[in-house]
Design an enzyme around this catalytic site. Structure first.
Site, PDB file in Angstrom:
ATOM      1  N   THR B 149       0.884  -1.172   0.000  1.00 25.57           N
ATOM      2  CA  THR B 149       0.000   0.000   0.000  1.00 25.57           C
ATOM      3  C   THR B 149       0.921   1.222   0.000  1.00 25.57           C
ATOM      4  OG1 THR B 149      -0.267  -0.353   2.372  1.00 25.57           O
ATOM      5  CG2 THR B 149      -2.029  -1.110   0.947  1.00 25.57           C
ATOM      6  N   LYS B 178       3.725  -7.339   3.328  1.00 27.00           N
ATOM      7  CA  LYS B 178       3.522  -5.893   3.267  1.00 27.00           C
ATOM      8  C   LYS B 178       3.147  -5.373   4.655  1.00 27.00           C
ATOM      9  CE  LYS B 178       0.276  -3.631   3.358  1.00 27.00           C
ATOM     10  NZ  LYS B 178      -0.962  -2.868   3.695  1.00 27.00           N
ATOM     11  N   THR B 189      -1.592  -2.127   8.149  1.00 28.61           N
ATOM     12  CA  THR B 189      -2.027  -3.502   7.906  1.00 28.61           C
ATOM     13  C   THR B 189      -0.829  -4.360   7.554  1.00 28.61           C
ATOM     14  OG1 THR B 189      -2.306  -2.993   5.587  1.00 28.61           O
ATOM     15  CG2 THR B 189      -4.234  -2.793   6.958  1.00 28.61           C
ATOM     16  N   GLU B 276       5.823   3.628   9.716  1.00 24.25           N
ATOM     17  CA  GLU B 276       5.460   5.001   9.373  1.00 24.25           C
ATOM     18  C   GLU B 276       6.319   6.012  10.122  1.00 24.25           C
ATOM     19  OE1 GLU B 276       0.871   3.694   8.632  1.00 24.25           O
ATOM     20  OE2 GLU B 276       1.377   4.881  10.387  1.00 24.25           O
ATOM     21  N   ASN B 400       0.040  10.413   9.201  1.00 23.78           N
ATOM     22  CA  ASN B 400      -1.271   9.977   9.653  1.00 23.78           C
ATOM     23  C   ASN B 400      -2.278  11.098   9.858  1.00 23.78           C
ATOM     24  OD1 ASN B 400      -1.297   6.999  10.010  1.00 23.78           O
ATOM     25  ND2 ASN B 400       0.624   7.517  11.033  1.00 23.78           N
ATOM     26  N   THR B 405      -7.936  12.163   3.805  1.00 29.64           N
ATOM     27  CA  THR B 405      -8.644  11.073   3.129  1.00 29.64           C
ATOM     28  C   THR B 405      -9.041  11.499   1.707  1.00 29.64           C
ATOM     29  OG1 THR B 405      -9.606  10.634   5.256  1.00 29.64           O
ATOM     30  CG2 THR B 405     -10.559   9.492   3.393  1.00 29.64           C
TER      31      THR B 405
END
Lengths: 405, 405
Positions: B149, B178, B189, B276, B400, B405
């Site tokens: 991703t 991943k 994820t 991240e 984040n 979005t």
């Protein structure tokens, strides 16, 4: 209803504050004194790495059967992980204060908050105690400040109310708290001291106190970390012509509980508002759970999620993170029966997302954010809980990473 | 020992990748195909809010008695919280692929990763499946990329080794993973697919697989959040003249386990390196616990602590936060018997801090950070665990919060 200007302690209590240079500025010592040993309820951190002062306070409460007379607090140094020597320091300070007050040392509890792993400057502190015991007062503005570490705001309320219109005297509650700022070098800690003159059976008082903690201080999270020194202590010194409240069926018990809960919730929310780097205050409510414990567990898990907290900082209605956090607990529920609301707007129903809501982006910009997750279970018992947290901002990282030890 | 250039799948396995425009760039679909139904072990997220594809995969594995033939994966969209329609989409895609492959739909598992709450573009995906099934290959470089991703790096290894010098054929393992990057809009994820040609009793294979997960993917944390789609799947297709390995006493079982664990640990660590915003790789080791579970619990709690992770970002040897995190678990230990090392330097012994160590400040600047907490309990059983995490940086917040979005 809550009175914010200064703090009036209930009759029978006095306080003194002092400067022992433990912090670089502001008062850093507090003595809270009752005229005689009084009923005392306490809840301490469940951390296994308790500071010696916490362990000692637990012993003293057992020894005195929960009737103590004084609390000595210092801010700026937690005196945790300081081994045998640190424990001896605590004992020496307690004995010194007890001697000055001419009372038994077991009647004195001590609390410390601040840096871990450093010895207390006890000579300074003993000198300061000598000065403080000459200046007790019942009305003060410094006591809320004396327990702060890096909090930005003081947190203090006093309240006076009638438990029943037929009673002679109003009941007084006065409370201060600190947290969840950090101290040099940055611990997220909380302390709170509550005094009252309620005339109540001790077991009942203890029960009410614990229930109020469960719905206030146990409902907040700034970063999910837990300290070695957390303590919340309530002392009750009835100076009243009211009759004693014996059990929960006495409606005065409910009135007292409501007022105590109100003060404690307000202090708890103040701690979140003052959370490290906070730019938003987030209320997480979970309804439709099987019971309160489940609802609280889900709400706290959402409140602690770094992904949820960063999304809120970015004003991002990224509700996928909220349900992922909710689902990560052991709590039983059926995703197909849930509903999720962000700022009052439905975003998910029956595990199906609602079409994009143009209002939502604007609503997410607000300072106060409301998350409501209905788990959709039908039960008869209490089945909802509310928790409070703040967002996770650049400033949180700055405060906790950039200012070196 | 691990071969990084491209990926050679064991004989009997083929892959195809595709572009269905689910992501803005790169391949976003993968089909992993065995020549026939093969032994398949799987571990899925324990999140209650599982994606429909996860629930369906669990059903299929039951139905086929853990023998499936194909895995269909898409990245860029998790197809989670998409209700009944989302579940129907999964079924339709599985049936479509099964029809193309002329196999029973229960022999196909599907995994999705990405944004929550959006429908899959299934027409695109069906068209792409039609193209993909014409281009299977055994040697490829795109399969690790097709499941990513927002990961920065692909994570893929293949390995070939002799389980015993007397055997005819080497054993091959090939694995991709991943995580824990995010996707649009940012989910942490992980997915991993492992293929091998080991000839082994299925129950023994399952046992070894689960044990390897416990010491690899269950030992990492980027931000403590858990996804709705995590899946780790191992398929075994013995194309070998070696004899079957029947139980753990066969020394070949240990050799295989060691090699599998090595690959899975390496993938797990890669996920943390690619965490991240990560600027540091942190190894948390806990020794001297009563048992492995306790050691793992304490290590993971330290690894998840925002206060520990921000301190590490700031290269701050603020070990008070480490012990506060350790003490917040339910695990029994006596703080008075513990020792704590930072970068190999003793900072705390018997709950007493060691005097300031001038070397430590410099050591904390390094990219790799080692935390070792010895709980000091004397036991005979395995009593240590190692977990891996990254620091919590400004970039974590940026990734984040800032990308909307």
């Amino acid at each position: 209803m809550l009175d914010f200007k200064g703090l009036t302690y209930p009759k029978g209590f006095r306080v003194a504050t002092g400067f022992a240079n433990i912090k670089t500025q502001g008062p850093d010592m507090l003595i809270l004194l009752a005229d005689e040993p009084v009923d005392t309820c306490a809840v301490f951190t469940t951390n296994r790495w308790k500071a010696s002062s916490v362990l000692l306070a637990q012993d003293s409460l057992k020894k005195t059967n929960n009737r103590v007379q004084a609390i000595l607090v210092n801010s700026g140094n937690a005196n945790a992980a300081t081994g045998k020597e640190g424990a001896e320091d605590t004992l020496e300070l307690i004995s010194h204060l007890a001697a000055q007050l001419k009372i038994d040392p077991s009647l004195v509890l001590m609390n410390s908050t601040g840096v871990i792993g450093q010895r207390l400057p006890i000579d300074n502190m003993k000198n300061e105690i000598n000065a403080m015991v000459k200046h007790f007062s019942t009305n003060d503005t410094q006591s809320p400040q004396a327990i702060l570490t890096t909090d930005l705001c003081t947190k203090a309320y006093s309240s006076s109310f009638m438990c029943d219109s037929s009673e002679k005297d109003p009941v007084k509650i006065s409370a201060i708290a600190k947290g969840s700022g950090m101290i040099h070098p940055k611990m997220a800690t909380m302390l709170s001291y509550i005094t009252t003159d309620i005339f109540m059976d001790f077991d009942l008082l203890k029960k009410i106190f614990k229930e109020c903690i469960d719905t206030s201080f146990h409902c907040i999270s700034v970063d999910g970390d837990q300290s070695t020194n957390d303590s919340v202590i309530l002392m009750s010194n009835p100076n009243t012509e009211n009759s004693k409240i014996l059990d929960i069926s006495d409606k005065r018990a409910s009135v007292f509980k409501e007022n105590l809960a109100n003060i404690m919730k307000t202090l708890a929310k103040d701690i979140v508002y003052d959370g490290e780097g906070a730019t938003k205050f987030i209320t997480v409510k979970v309804t439709g759970a099987s019971n309160y414990t489940d609802a609280h567990n889900v709400a706290m898990t959402i409140a602690k999620s770094s992904l949820v907290k960063t999304a809120m900082f970015g004003s991002d209605p990224n509700w996928g993170r909220i349900i992922a956090a909710a689902g990560s607990t052991d709590v039983f529920f059926d995703p197909a029966k849930t509903s999720l609301y962000l700022q009052g707007e439905l975003v998910l129903k029956n595990n199906q997302s609602i079409k994009n809501n143009p209002k939502l982006d604007k609503l997410m910009q607000e300072k106060n954010i409301n998350i409501l997750l209905d788990l959709g279970l039908e039960t008869t018992s209490p089945c909802e809980a509310e928790c409070w947290t703040c967002d996770l901002s650049y400033n949180y990282v700055k405060i906790n990473a950039e200012y070196r030890t």
